[in-house]
Scaffold this active site. Structure first.
Site, PDB file in Angstrom:
ATOM      1  N   CYS A   1       1.017  -1.267   0.054  1.00  0.00           N
ATOM      2  CA  CYS A   1       0.308  -0.046   0.247  1.00  0.00           C
ATOM      3  C   CYS A   1       1.089   1.979  -0.250  1.00  0.00           C
ATOM      4  O   CYS A   1       1.298   1.858   1.162  1.00  0.00           O
ATOM      5  CB  CYS A   1      -0.783  -0.045   1.445  1.00  0.00           C
ATOM      6  SG  CYS A   1      -1.969   1.711   1.366  1.00  0.00           S
TER       7      CYS A   1
ATOM      8  N   CYS B   1       0.052   4.326   2.651  1.00  0.00           N
ATOM      9  CA  CYS B   1      -0.219   3.577   3.523  1.00  0.00           C
ATOM     10  C   CYS B   1       1.010   4.287   3.905  1.00  0.00           C
ATOM     11  O   CYS B   1       1.576   4.334   4.896  1.00  0.00           O
ATOM     12  CB  CYS B   1      -0.493   2.076   4.153  1.00  0.00           C
ATOM     13  SG  CYS B   1      -1.776   1.681   3.647  1.00  0.00           S
ATOM     14  N   ASP B   2       1.886   3.687   3.610  1.00  0.00           N
ATOM     15  CA  ASP B   2       3.520   3.306   3.494  1.00  0.00           C
ATOM     16  C   ASP B   2       4.546   4.444   2.902  1.00  0.00           C
ATOM     17  O   ASP B   2       6.102   4.870   2.802  1.00  0.00           O
ATOM     18  CB  ASP B   2       3.842   1.956   3.164  1.00  0.00           C
ATOM     19  CG  ASP B   2       3.723   1.207   4.492  1.00  0.00           C
ATOM     20  OD1 ASP B   2       2.980   1.365   5.678  1.00  0.00           O
ATOM     21  OD2 ASP B   2       3.255  -0.003   3.772  1.00  0.00           O
TER      22      ASP B   2
END
Length: 320
Positions: free
Chosen positions: A146, A149-150
Site C-alpha cells: 500500500c 499507507c507507507d
C-alpha cells in the site's frame, strides 16, 4: 456460547467489522463478531492491519499507531459495549430463510452454529503476493502492498514497484512524491495499464522501468536491503539496490463463502446498493474491503462499518 437467535452476526474483524461491532453494541443489538481463525492468512482476526507496522494516516493518532495496536483498541472498545467475540472461521451460511444460519467448524452439520436476523459481512480482501518465503519476515519492514499507507516512510530513497497494470502505475506515480527513484519491475516488455497511465509514467523523470524481469527473492534479515531479480528471457539474475518494494499485482476479496448467495462482481467484490451497504439479500450488509476495490484504507473500511451497523439497526427496527 448461547444459541439463541441473535439480532446481528458480524463476519470478520478488521476495521470495518470492529466498527460495526462498536455501533451495533452501543445500539443494544448484542452483536456476535466471528473474527476468524488464528491459523489462517486469508481469514485472520484483525485483517490486513495485523500485518502492518506503523499506521500514520488514521485520524486521532498524531504520533502514529501500530496496526495490531489499532485493532486491539477497536476490539476492546466493541467489547466494552457488549459485543461478543468468537475466534473461529465461518464455513457455511444459509441466507434463504429467516433467521439466517451461520456455521463454524463442520459445514456438513445439520444444525447451524448460530442464527441471526441480520448479518454484516466484513471479511475483507487480501493483497496478492509474490509467493516468496522471505515475504512474511519483511512485510512492513521494507515490503509493502500500500503506497498510500507507507510511501511517507521512503523519503529520498530508491524503491521499486512490482506490476504492470493501472494499480502498479498509480502506486509508482504516488511514490514519486517521496522517493528519489521508483523502478517499475514488470515481467513483460510493455505495461498492461491504460494509455493515460502509461503516458503519465513515461513522462515522470523519477520513474524507470525494468522490463522482462521478475522478483526471485528479497534480501535482508530485519529490513529490506535489496531485491534479486531475474530476466525472464535469458535467465540472468541481478540485484536491484532498493530499500522498499511495493507489490501491486492485485487484490482478492475474501468472498468464496458467499458465491452463489450474494451478488458480486466478476472480480469477486460484493455488490451493494448505491448509497447503502445493503446486498441483494434483505438484512445482509457488506462493508469494508470486501466490497471496496477503490479506496482500501482502514479509515474508509471503518466508515463503511459504521454505515453497515446503522443500516442493520434501521432494517431490524423496520421489522419490529
Amino acid at each position: 456460547m448461547p444459541s439463541q437467535i441473535r439480532n446481528v452476526i458480524i463476519i470478520g474483524s478488521g476495521p470495518a467489522g470492529l466498527t460495526a461491532g462498536i455501533y451495533t453494541a452501543r445500539a443494544n443489538l448484542g452483536p456476535l463478531v466471528i473474527e476468524g481463525e488464528l491459523s489462517s492468512t486469508s481469514d485472520q482476526p484483525g485483517g490486513q492491519l495485523m500485518l502492518t507496522t506503523e499506521v500514520e494516516n488514521y485520524p486521532g493518532f498524531p504520533e502514529g499507531i501500530l496496526g495490531p495496536d489499532l485493532i486491539a483498541n477497536c476490539r476492546s472498545q466493541a467489547a466494552r459495549f457488549g459485543a461478543e467475540f468468537l475466534t473461529d472461521k465461518v464455513t457455511k451460511v444459509d441466507f434463504e430463510t429467516q433467521p439466517y444460519s451461520v456455521w463454524v467448524g463442520d459445514p456438513g452439520s445439520p444444525k447451524p452454529s448460530f442464527r441471526a436476523h441480520s448479518i454484516i459481512v466484513s471479511t475483507g480482501a487480501q493483497s496478492l503476493m509474490l509467493g516468496l518465503d522471505s515475504e512474511a519476515a519483511l512485510l512492513g519492514h521494507g515490503l509493502s502492498t500500500c503506497a498510500t499507507c507507507d510511501g511517507f516512510f521512503f523519503r529520498s530513497q530508491e524503491i521499486a514497484v512490482v506490476g504492470g497494470g493501472d494499480s502498479a502505475v498509480e502506486e509508482a506515480l504516488f511514490l514519486t512524491k517521496f522517493a528519489d527513484k521508483v523502478t517499475i519491475v514488470h515481467r513483460r516488455d510493455e505495461l498492461r495499464a491504460s494509455k493515460i497511465m502509461q503516458d503519465r509514467a513515461n513522462a515522470n523523470p523519477k520513474i524507470e522501468f525494468l522490463w522482462n524481469h521478475v522478483v526471485d527473492d528479497l534480501l535482508g534479515d530485519t529490513k529490506l536491503d535489496g531485491v534479486k531479480v531475474r530476466n525472464v528471457r535469458d535467465g540472468a539474475v541481478s540485484t536491484l539496490p532498493v530499500s522498499g518494494l511495493f507489490v501491486a499485482i492485485g487484490h482478492r476479496p475474501n468472498t468464496d463463502l458467499f458465491k452463489g448467495i450474494l451478488d458480486m462482481e466478476d472480480s469477486g467484490y460484493l455488490k451493494t446498493r448505491p448509497g447503502s451497504t445493503q446486498t441483494n439479500v434483505a438484512g445482509v450488509f457488506a462493508c469494508g474491503d470486501v466490497q471496496d476495490h477503490t479506496y482500501r484504507q482502514a479509515i474508509t473500511a471503518a466508515g463503511s462499518g459504521c454505515m453497515a451497523a446503522i443500516d442493520s439497526e434501521r432494517w431490524l427496527e423496520s421489522r419490529s
